[in-house]
Design an enzyme around this catalytic site. Structure first.
Site: not given
Length: 320
Positions: A83-84, A132-133, A150, A156, A243
């Site tokens: 994802k990064d 996105r979420r 964050r 989290r 992202c």
């Protein structure tokens, strides 16, 4: 094989170190005479803790310093969450391997007494770092209050109670890798929450001309995952996204076919484009481009332009 040292470059976060140590363990098991070391590198993204990352150029913030160390010859291999990883690499470096995917789904952790995320009360407070979420949840539940959080996985999770949230949304892969699977309240199937590009897979980046190192790490590549992720990344590259925007894609491989679903949505979930295409695995990248073009014809360019131009655009990186 003569005694050799292989140096892995990694971020110092809990999840990044788990991933790098897993690669280290696999290498040591396969090559008993190989000495594998970890070099922890603090990236720009790790230093920026109080500013939304998209405001300072989100793409590459968690890999740039590691890539520079590799180009200087200080490390041999970089281990990244896929994802990064930006879709364009510096000259001399390339994505050599994509590992078998861990669970690609997103998950929610709910406050006690709530059966599922659809059962959250009106106006419930949901924490997530990802546009996105947010967009996908708001598409079904526009009443939800989506709040930016964050930090690493453990931070989290803790914010659920510390910030009086009703739910937090994270990636299943990170939860499982760090031993937090028992705290998952609900898994979100891709039909409900399409994952981030490359979610659950790791990427091994190396110097293109380092034949010896590349030969050592080639066994990590998992063809089915690589085909799926290549299709997802081709879609992302053609949309010129990252992202930090509401883009999602998820590929699956059955036999010699890859099936790819892509999504572009507005931040509030009101504009919502989604489509699925299939192609032979050897056409995975062309499939991603074709699906991206279809989404653009459906109006994705207008949605993305609105996201980029919005003065309150404050997305953050999806790292878990």
């Amino acid at each position: 094989m003569s005694k050799k040292i292989l140096r892995i470059g990694t971020r110092a976060s809990q999840l990044a170190l788990w991933q790098a140590n897993w690669v280290k363990s696999c290498l040591e098991q396969r090559y008993p005479d190989l000495e594998v070391t970890l070099t922890k590198i603090k990236t720009q993204g790790d230093k920026i803790l109080d500013v939304p990352l998209a405001m300072v150029g989100g793409k590459g913030l968690f890999v740039k310093e590691i890539e520079e160390a590799m180009l200087r010859g200080e490390v041999d291999v970089a281990v990244h969450s896929m994802k990064d990883v930006p879709t364009i690499f510096p000259e001399g470096l390339s994505l050599r391997c994509i590992t078998e995917r861990e669970d690609p789904r997103d998950i929610v952790i709910l406050r006690p007494g709530v059966a599922g995320w659809r059962d959250l009360p009106q106006g419930a407070r949901v924490g997530t770092s990802s546009l996105r979420r947010k967009s996908q949840m708001l598409h079904e539940r526009p009443d939800l209050r989506m709040l930016d959080i964050r930090g690493n996985v453990e931070t989290r999770i803790r914010k659920l109670t510390e910030e009086d949230l009703d739910a937090v949304v994270l990636a299943a892969a990170g939860m499982k890798r760090l031993g937090f699977a028992g705290q998952i309240s609900e898994y979100l199937e891709p039909s409900v929450m399409l994952p981030a590009i490359g979610q659950g897979a790791l990427g091994l980046e190396s110097r293109t001309d380092d034949a010896e190192i590349n030969a050592l790490i080639d066994f990590f590549n998992h063809p089915a995952t690589a085909w799926a992720v290549k299709a997802e990344r081709a879609l992302l590259r053609h949309l010129e996204g990252g992202c930090q925007v509401p883009i999602a894609a998820f590929g699956t491989v059955e036999g010699d076919q890859v099936r790819l679903t892509g999504l572009v949505a507005s931040c509030d979930g009101q504009k919502f484009l989604k489509k699925t295409l299939s192609a032979p695995v050897d056409q995975a990248e062309q499939l991603g481009v074709s699906l991206a073009r279809d989404l653009l014809l459906m109006g994705a360019d207008q949605i993305l332009n609105e996201v980029y131009q919005h003065e309150t655009f404050n997305a953050t990186r999806e790292d878990v």
